[in-house]
Design a protein around this motif. Structure first.
Motif, PDB file in Angstrom:
ATOM      1  N   ILE A  23       0.827  -1.202   0.000  1.00 36.39           N
ATOM      2  CA  ILE A  23       0.000   0.000   0.000  1.00 36.39           C
ATOM      3  C   ILE A  23       0.867   1.260   0.000  1.00 36.39           C
ATOM      4  O   ILE A  23       1.916   1.316   0.633  1.00 36.39           O
ATOM      5  N   ASN A  24       0.443   2.235  -0.780  1.00 38.04           N
ATOM      6  CA  ASN A  24       1.089   3.544  -0.749  1.00 38.04           C
ATOM      7  C   ASN A  24       0.120   4.489  -0.071  1.00 38.04           C
ATOM      8  O   ASN A  24      -0.931   4.815  -0.607  1.00 38.04           O
ATOM      9  N   PRO A  25       0.458   4.919   1.139  1.00 37.67           N
ATOM     10  CA  PRO A  25      -0.527   5.672   1.927  1.00 37.67           C
ATOM     11  C   PRO A  25      -0.893   7.012   1.294  1.00 37.67           C
ATOM     12  O   PRO A  25      -1.854   7.640   1.719  1.00 37.67           O
ATOM     13  N   GLU A  26      -0.147   7.439   0.283  1.00 35.14           N
ATOM     14  CA  GLU A  26      -0.460   8.740  -0.313  1.00 35.14           C
ATOM     15  C   GLU A  26      -1.426   8.606  -1.480  1.00 35.14           C
ATOM     16  O   GLU A  26      -1.776   9.591  -2.111  1.00 35.14           O
ATOM     17  N   LEU A  27      -1.816   7.398  -1.796  1.00 35.83           N
ATOM     18  CA  LEU A  27      -2.728   7.212  -2.921  1.00 35.83           C
ATOM     19  C   LEU A  27      -4.127   6.874  -2.421  1.00 35.83           C
ATOM     20  O   LEU A  27      -4.307   6.387  -1.303  1.00 35.83           O
ATOM     21  N   CYS A  28      -5.090   7.141  -3.278  1.00 37.05           N
ATOM     22  CA  CYS A  28      -6.472   6.856  -2.927  1.00 37.05           C
ATOM     23  C   CYS A  28      -6.928   5.660  -3.755  1.00 37.05           C
ATOM     24  O   CYS A  28      -6.884   5.694  -4.978  1.00 37.05           O
ATOM     25  N   TYR A  29      -7.358   4.567  -3.078  1.00 33.46           N
ATOM     26  CA  TYR A  29      -7.733   3.351  -3.794  1.00 33.46           C
ATOM     27  C   TYR A  29      -9.245   3.136  -3.804  1.00 33.46           C
ATOM     28  O   TYR A  29      -9.723   2.163  -4.358  1.00 33.46           O
ATOM     29  N   ILE A  30      -9.944   4.054  -3.143  1.00 32.14           N
ATOM     30  CA  ILE A  30     -11.359   3.790  -2.895  1.00 32.14           C
ATOM     31  C   ILE A  30     -12.220   4.501  -3.943  1.00 32.14           C
ATOM     32  O   ILE A  30     -11.884   5.583  -4.402  1.00 32.14           O
ATOM     33  N   SER A  31     -13.315   3.869  -4.337  1.00 31.81           N
ATOM     34  CA  SER A  31     -14.283   4.540  -5.193  1.00 31.81           C
ATOM     35  C   SER A  31     -15.645   4.454  -4.516  1.00 31.81           C
ATOM     36  O   SER A  31     -15.847   3.656  -3.590  1.00 31.81           O
TER      37      SER A  31
END
Lengths: 170, 653
Positions: free
Chosen positions: B200-208
């Motif tokens: 996981i890259n905590p700076e990215l948003c994976y949610i829709s």
């Protein structure tokens, strides 16, 4: 003008002009070069020798002997150009100072530096920061930011022009 | 937020906002011509929205609040509730100026009233419609439960933000919160794209998200929330027609989360084809290329002097590459002149109102590119020339009518290439210049002695003399006798030239000839003794041998050249160079402004790619030398300032 005065350390680069030892704080110093071929720039005060190429930059060179009204002298193998960054009119400029020889870097404590005497000095007082003492020698410490008196360049250029325009165009 | 960060944010906003404001101005002027163009209205709305949003983020609350008021007006325009009128454009332009002032002097208090006055104007316009722009937020807030007020609709929103949304300083949750403010929402988040903890890259948003919104607001209000990221998100907003199907839809979505993916909007590819680079970076690149050219010249010299197998081929290859690199690097600093032209639309509009003259500006050749450093210098002279056209050139309406001209005056700005130069022509269809009147004025002002015979061109050039003005009355614009001489001085300092051609009653064309670039020029390398000088090649007219026989009079430094007199400067004397001149010296004839000057040198060495270096502040009072360059052998050569030298030579001794 205090904001343009550079904060100093207690390290000084010493150099020779004739028999006298001078020093400039190391914060001004960029590098020391051998004497380079100087391109004369016409119609400028005599103590500004001309310009040299320092790795692609055009840098004016000041003859410190002439600046201090000493006699003109051929350069020798010891002669050197000290490249410095000083403040001129509140902005940093790079200049080269032609000196007879470069000695060494010394540490001179603040309390070993005395105020310049008011009389008996050949050089204008404003450029001298103080007289340092090191191993029984006296060293004249220069404030390089005051190398050029406020209107020295402009007036010198004008004088020079007024004097010589006539003969050059006649 | 520490102060340094705040300062950075403010600086970034200033830069962004300045750009947006100039785009806004262009859009507004375009909208005035096509009031029906809904795309322009959207563009304006979006610009205002960005200013509002970014302004609040960067701490410019005055700007944000002020812009909010205007934005509400354009929301009405967008929904066809308010017509586009000249008055609306007028005050919006004024509002733009006001924002710009706020931007540069954020803590001005005296200006507050003028801002309020603008907002009051806006409110007056909106007064005619049922909705008035309320104070921030209130009109947007709250979902109204009273069923009788407006129709309630249900929207289904499928929102998949770009992964890097956080890096742009946006927060998807705050967007969902904004949606919540519009009405009642049901929201479902999809977390299936979240990778394992190790990846996981905590700076990215994976949610829709899938969101169902019940609201009395329209589609535009929804879209505004996503305005900053709609281009990069997968965003699908659809209106569910009947309220009853709401649950069905939601139910279906819950069952089959993947179904949303089939209907996503294709990503818009309307990305700008350019990136923003600091001009200091470009300048340093051009400097480096300059150094490279100097080193290359050295290499070429060494390879010429030493016959080393293979060296020559490499040296020539590097020469070609360097030339290509130089051209590319210079191109990077070139900007199209169209942006500068566009800015004059506004000037002409304002002047039209002020002078009660109806004038249209037409621009041609906006793609023509010029070095940005030159462009910056060009702006003020162009403003002055345009003002002159408006004030002196274009006649008052009455006069135009009686002359049988169209009532709308026309000014054409045209740019085109001409070799290493760009020609900028400014043409008006006004009254033209009156030769006799010019002459009379010049004599009256003591610029011209009576009885002197002058050619037509010489008379036109009188307008460039300091203190010259033929305007009978002094307006805020022109007629003060300052200006044209300054225009000429600026153009001269750019190594350009300026020409006038005019027909009485028909109009005037002023042509500026400007070099493409100033950083690297073609020069003519000349030698005097062991010293080298560069004369800008653009100024050089011819070279010939000087024998001393054709000297007209040695005293006055004038010689005769094919029957006409040519003043000259002996560089050896002028620069005080020691040594004896060779038997055959050369004369280089160079054009300075409108006169010719000869320079006596020992030898003409040839053409030289000259990288211009400043001599620096120490030499700021130096006259006759415009800079320096570094030759192949590492020595410095001085570049002659032919204009200044000509003036020095012309001064009576």
């Amino acid at each position: 003008m205090n904001n343009t005065e550079t904060a100093s350390t207690n390290q000084y680069l010493t150099f020779m002009l004739g028999e006298e030892t001078f020093a400039a704080n190391v914060i001004y110093i960029r590098e020391v070069l051998e004497v380079l071929p100087v391109t004369k720039v016409p119609r400028t005060p005599k103590f500004i020798l001309g310009v040299v190429n320092v790795r692609g930059n055009v840098v004016p060179v000041i003859d410190m002997r002439l600046k201090f009204d000493m006699s003109e002298q051929e350069t020798t193998a010891d002669s050197a150009i000290i490249v410095m960054e000083i403040y001129f009119d509140g902005e940093p400029v790079t200049i080269g100072a032609l000196v007879d020889a470069v000695n060494e870097v010394l540490e001179i404590e603040k309390d070993k530096i005395e105020k310049p005497p008011r009389i008996g000095m050949r050089i204008g007082n404003e450029i001298i920061e103080g007289i340092g003492k090191h191993e029984d020698r006296f060293i004249i410490i220069l404030n390089m930011n005051r190398l050029f008196a406020p209107d020295e360049l402009a007036i010198a250029v004008n004088d020079h022009r007024n004097k010589e325009t006539n003969e050059r165009f006649s | 937020m520490d102060d340094a960060y705040k300062g950075k944010l403010a600086a970034a906003f200033r830069e962004e906002c300045t750009d947006i404001l100039s785009e806004l101005e262009i859009s507004l002027l375009a909208l005035e011509k096509n009031p029906e163009d809904i795309r322009l209205v959207s563009k304006i709305f979006r610009a205002l929205h960005t200013i509002k949003g970014s302004g609040a983020m960067a701490g410019f609350n005055d700007i944000s609040n002020f812009t909010h008021g205007i934005e509400s007006i354009y929301d009405l325009v967008r929904n066809n509730k308010l017509p586009v009128t000249k008055h609306l454009i007028d005050i919006t332009l004024k509002a733009g100026d006001y924002i710009e002032r706020l931007l540069n002097t954020p803590d001005m208090t005296g200006e507050k009233e003028s801002g309020d006055a603008i907002l009051t104007e806006f409110k007056k316009i909106a007064g005619g419609t049922e909705e008035t722009p309320g104070p921030p937020k209130n009109s947007l807030n709250g979902y109204s439960h009273s069923a009788d007020k407006e129709k309630v609709s249900v929207f289904k929103i499928e929102f998949k933000p770009p992964e890097n949304i956080f890096l742009r300083g946006l927060d998807p949750l705050s967007m969902i919160d904004e949606l919540k403010d519009l009405g009642h929402i049901e929201c479902r988040a999809y977390t299936d794209r979240i990778p394992d903890l190790t990846d996981i890259n905590p700076e990215l948003c994976y949610i829709s998200w899938d969101i169902t919104l019940t609201t009395d607001k329209n589609l535009n209000a929804l879209k505004d929330i996503f305005i900053f990221i709609e281009d990069d998100s997968e965003l699908n907003i659809s209106e569910v027609k009947e309220k009853q199907s709401d649950l069905d839809t939601a139910g279906r979505l819950l069952k089959d989360p993947d179904s949303s993916k089939k209907k996503v909007l294709p990503k818009k590819t309307e990305k700008p084809a350019s990136i923003r680079v600091g001009s200091d970076k470009l300048d340093s690149l051009v400097n480096l290329v300059g150094e490279l050219i100097i080193s290359q010249a050295r290499l070429a010299r060494i390879s010429g002097e030493n016959e080393i197998p293979g060296l020559r081929a490499v040296s020539e290859e590097i020469e070609n590459l360097t030339a290509e690199l130089r051209e590319n690097a210079m191109k990077l600093r070139m900007i199209p002149i169209g942006d500068t032209f566009d800015r004059f639309q506004r000037l002409i509009r304002d002047l039209s109102n002020e002078l009660h003259k109806d004038v249209k500006l037409k621009t041609i050749g906006g793609n023509t590119e010029l070095d940005k450093n030159i462009m910056e210098h060009l702006h003020d002279p162009l403003v002055h020339l345009i003002r002159n056209c408006m004030d002196h050139g274009i006649e008052p309406l009455k006069q135009r009518r009686s002359a049988g001209k169209p009532e709308t005056g026309s000014i054409i700005m045209k740019a085109s290439y001409s070799g290493a130069y760009v020609l900028i022509e400014i043409t008006d269809d006004g009254a033209g210049m009156d030769l006799n009147k010019l002459k009379e004025t010049a004599i009256k002002k003591g610029i011209l002695q009576g009885g002197n015979k002058l050619t037509e061109t010489e008379i036109y050039n009188l307008v460039f003399e300091p203190g010259f003005s033929t305007a009978e009355r002094i307006t805020g614009l022109s007629g003060r006798g300052v200006g044209m001489d300054i225009v000429k001085r600026v153009i001269d300092s750019l190594d350009g030239s300026i020409m006038i051609s005019t027909k009485k009653g028909k109009g005037t064309t002023i042509t500026l000839k400007i070099p493409l670039t100033l950083a690297i020029i073609e020069g003519l390398l000349v030698r005097v003794g062991d010293r080298y000088f560069i004369i800008p090649l653009s100024a050089v007219k011819e070279c010939f041998e000087y024998t001393g026989n054709n000297t007209f009079t040695e005293k006055k430094n004038i010689l005769s050249l094919r029957g006409s007199l040519l003043p000259y400067i002996n560089l050896r004397k002028f620069f005080d160079i020691r040594g004896t001149p060779p038997k055959f010296q050369q004369i280089v004839v160079a054009r300075a402004s409108d006169s010719l000057i000869g320079y006596i040198v020992d030898e003409v060495e040839g053409q030289y790619h000259t990288v211009i270096k400043s001599l620096g502040r120490i030499y700021r009072d130096l006259e006759g030398i415009s800079g320096a360059t570094i030759l192949g052998d590492g020595t410095v050569a001085l570049i002659l300032d032919v204009l200044k030298l000509a003036q020095l030579a012309e001064q009576p001794a």
